[in-house]
Motif scaffolding. Structure first.
Motif, mmCIF file in Angstrom:
data_model
loop_
_atom_site.group_PDB
_atom_site.id
_atom_site.type_symbol
_atom_site.label_atom_id
_atom_site.label_comp_id
_atom_site.label_asym_id
_atom_site.label_seq_id
_atom_site.Cartn_x
_atom_site.Cartn_y
_atom_site.Cartn_z
ATOM 1 N N GLU A 3 -21.850 -9.623 37.233
ATOM 2 C CA GLU A 3 -21.210 -8.301 37.740
ATOM 3 C C GLU A 3 -21.189 -7.679 39.104
ATOM 4 O O GLU A 3 -20.376 -7.168 39.470
ATOM 5 N N ASN A 4 -22.208 -7.792 39.499
ATOM 6 C CA ASN A 4 -22.448 -7.419 40.944
ATOM 7 C C ASN A 4 -21.658 -8.314 42.126
ATOM 8 O O ASN A 4 -20.878 -7.826 42.915
ATOM 9 N N ALA A 5 -21.363 -9.558 41.506
ATOM 10 C CA ALA A 5 -20.735 -10.486 42.533
ATOM 11 C C ALA A 5 -19.218 -10.151 42.212
ATOM 12 O O ALA A 5 -18.491 -10.306 43.353
ATOM 13 N N ARG A 6 -18.893 -9.926 40.999
ATOM 14 C CA ARG A 6 -17.523 -9.628 40.789
ATOM 15 C C ARG A 6 -17.116 -8.213 41.487
ATOM 16 O O ARG A 6 -16.032 -8.098 42.186
ATOM 17 N N THR A 7 -17.755 -7.388 41.558
ATOM 18 C CA THR A 7 -17.521 -5.969 42.173
ATOM 19 C C THR A 7 -17.581 -5.925 43.750
ATOM 20 O O THR A 7 -16.637 -5.531 44.382
ATOM 21 N N ASP A 8 -18.537 -6.918 44.139
ATOM 22 C CA ASP A 8 -18.349 -7.255 45.637
ATOM 23 C C ASP A 8 -17.025 -7.766 46.270
ATOM 24 O O ASP A 8 -16.698 -7.733 46.967
ATOM 25 N N LYS A 9 -16.588 -9.009 45.257
ATOM 26 C CA LYS A 9 -15.287 -9.764 45.614
ATOM 27 C C LYS A 9 -14.315 -8.771 45.471
ATOM 28 O O LYS A 9 -13.245 -8.941 46.579
ATOM 29 N N ALA A 10 -14.190 -7.969 44.320
ATOM 30 C CA ALA A 10 -12.998 -7.076 44.410
ATOM 31 C C ALA A 10 -13.061 -5.969 45.518
ATOM 32 O O ALA A 10 -11.879 -5.774 46.059
ATOM 33 N N ALA A 11 -14.299 -5.670 45.848
ATOM 34 C CA ALA A 11 -14.310 -4.757 47.351
ATOM 35 C C ALA A 11 -13.877 -5.294 48.450
ATOM 36 O O ALA A 11 -12.921 -4.793 49.299
ATOM 37 N N GLY A 12 -14.364 -6.759 48.525
ATOM 38 C CA GLY A 12 -13.802 -7.465 49.629
ATOM 39 C C GLY A 12 -12.235 -7.554 49.699
ATOM 40 O O GLY A 12 -11.735 -7.747 50.638
ATOM 41 N N ILE A 13 -11.723 -7.864 48.638
ATOM 42 C CA ILE A 13 -9.984 -8.193 48.326
ATOM 43 C C ILE A 13 -9.609 -6.781 48.979
ATOM 44 O O ILE A 13 -8.378 -6.913 49.575
ATOM 45 N N ALA A 14 -9.912 -5.802 48.251
ATOM 46 C CA ALA A 14 -9.468 -4.467 48.593
ATOM 47 C C ALA A 14 -9.315 -4.118 49.982
ATOM 48 O O ALA A 14 -8.408 -3.602 50.617
ATOM 49 N N ALA A 15 -10.362 -4.321 50.540
ATOM 50 C CA ALA A 15 -10.589 -4.084 52.114
ATOM 51 C C ALA A 15 -9.419 -5.017 53.187
ATOM 52 O O ALA A 15 -9.138 -4.366 53.948
ATOM 53 N N LEU A 16 -9.132 -6.068 52.364
ATOM 54 C CA LEU A 16 -8.288 -7.111 53.174
ATOM 55 C C LEU A 16 -6.565 -6.750 52.894
ATOM 56 O O LEU A 16 -5.883 -7.250 53.522
ATOM 57 N N ARG A 17 -6.384 -6.099 51.772
ATOM 58 C CA ARG A 17 -5.236 -6.145 51.228
ATOM 59 C C ARG A 17 -4.251 -5.398 52.260
ATOM 60 O O ARG A 17 -3.213 -5.681 52.416
ATOM 61 N N LEU A 18 -4.637 -4.307 52.781
ATOM 62 C CA LEU A 18 -3.759 -3.747 53.850
ATOM 63 C C LEU A 18 -3.405 -4.290 54.847
ATOM 64 O O LEU A 18 -2.158 -4.406 55.404
ATOM 65 N N ALA A 19 -4.312 -5.186 55.435
ATOM 66 C CA ALA A 19 -3.901 -6.241 56.637
ATOM 67 C C ALA A 19 -2.830 -7.150 56.248
ATOM 68 O O ALA A 19 -2.095 -7.415 56.756
ATOM 69 N N TYR A 20 -3.102 -7.719 54.952
ATOM 70 C CA TYR A 20 -2.279 -8.773 54.588
ATOM 71 C C TYR A 20 -0.781 -8.220 54.282
ATOM 72 O O TYR A 20 0.151 -8.629 54.478
ATOM 73 N N GLN A 21 -0.894 -6.943 53.697
ATOM 74 C CA GLN A 21 0.655 -6.383 53.461
ATOM 75 C C GLN A 21 1.234 -5.887 54.761
ATOM 76 O O GLN A 21 2.428 -6.010 54.687
#
Length: 357
Positions: A3-21
């Motif tokens: 669960e911690n790994a999933r949370t960390d991955k989701a946070a990492g994706i969220a942090a990159l989303r703005l730059a990709y958009q």
């Protein structure tokens, strides 16, 4: 995944989303150069589309075309990605979000890496110096030491993975940058230069081959392995043939073309191997790519928003239903096709050993 790994991955994706958009706001056409009207290998103007596809691995937006030359058979991405496009489509594949996954994939292929090193034994059983071009995280070099314990292995790559390889002790020395630019300082330094599934990624394969000729000492050897565009799987599986790997793979060279170019550069081709270079994953990869394409997308920063619970559940159900097909494909790849791959014309790669005269 915990669960911690999933949370960390989701946070990492969220942090990159703005730059990709921001990158995608102007569309993906800007990542493509002007379309060529001639073959980059032989100069012929007789080109025809061979394949049109999308990014089937990361599922980043964009459409890509491979053209084939009617005269020499060379297949190449046309229009080709620009430098900006290459950065966009490579980002988070081998590094960033994809680093852990790809490191696990490459790190678990020791037997294949040792077989590649063994291909050199009949021609130089004890090379003193070896340069692996496109080494990534240096997993080939680490495995090859078991075959050639007295050899010093250096790695070259344009990513920071090669520096990680040096820190981890997988390579003795790291060269970071483009091979043609670094070749003058490496002149005649190496007994062996290897390019394993590297040339197909390069924007100009001929420049890379000339750089290899510069770095190999006279009497030394060049070891090349690339996808085989003449494999029957390339037509039978169409866009689901993994070695097409769009948009990363830019050039596909029929073996006769590469042999001829090496001879022109001053090499003598000593061995041509097909069955030995075959990686028995074609059917498994095709089934997985088709399932993954049909299923709802996993969360990724290039998506406008994360998929909801219903889409995630639908993806899990479809992939679970595909398990029998994946198992069947694996068994066929390894036990039915692999022993007959070359005889059936299904080998998905070829390997050349050449000596610099």
């Amino acid at each position: 995944m915990t669960e911690n790994a999933r949370t960390d991955k989701a946070a990492g994706i969220a942090a990159l989303r703005l730059a990709y958009q921001r990158d995608l706001a102007a569309g993906t056409d800007r990542f493509l150069a002007a379309r060529r009207t001639d073959c980059p290998w032989c100069g012929s103007g007789r080109l025809a589309p061979r394949l049109r596809t999308t990014d089937l691995l990361q599922h980043k937006p964009g459409r890509f075309t491979l053209d084939q030359c009617a005269d020499c058979g060379h297949i190449f991405q046309n229009p080709r990605l620009t430098e900006e496009g290459l950065e966009f489509y490579y980002r988070d594949f081998y590094d960033g979000l994809g680093e852990q996954r790809m490191s696990g994939t490459f790190g678990g292929r020791g037997a294949m890496y040792r077989a590649r090193a063994q291909a050199m034994l009949p021609y130089d059983p004890a090379p003193k110096t070896w340069l692996d071009v496109g080494t990534g995280h240096g997993h080939f070099c680490a495995s090859a030491r078991a075959v050639l314990p007295g050899t010093s292995f250096d790695g070259l790559d344009f990513t920071d993975g090669v520096e990680l390889a040096a820190r981890e002790g997988r390579v003795d020395h790291a060269h970071r940058g483009a091979f043609p630019a670094l070749a003058p300082e490496l002149t005649a330094r190496y007994d062996v230069v290897s390019m394993f599934h590297y040339l197909e990624h390069s924007t100009d394969p001929d420049r890379e081959l000339r750089a290899a000729h510069e770095a190999v000492r006279p009497g030394g050897h060049l070891l090349i392995e690339v996808p085989d565009p003449e494999s029957r799987y390339a037509r039978l599986l169409g866009r689901w043939w993994l070695p097409w790997l769009q948009p990363q793979h830019l050039h596909f060279m029929p073996v006769a073309n590469l042999r001829r170019r090496l001879t022109e550069l001053g090499f003598t081709v000593l061995a041509e191997q097909h069955a030995e270079a075959h990686d028995p994953v074609d059917l498994l990869a095709a089934v997985w790519l088709a399932l993954d394409h049909a299923a709802a997308r996993e969360d990724a920063p290039w998506l406008p928003e994360p998929p909801g619970a219903l889409r995630r559940a639908a993806r899990a159900v479809l992939l679970l239903a595909g398990v029998p097909a994946l198992v069947t494909a694996t068994l066929l790849d390894r036990f039915a096709i692999r022993p007959l791959s070359h005889r059936l014309g299904l080998s998905n790669a070829y390997r050349l050993v050449a000596r610099r005269e």
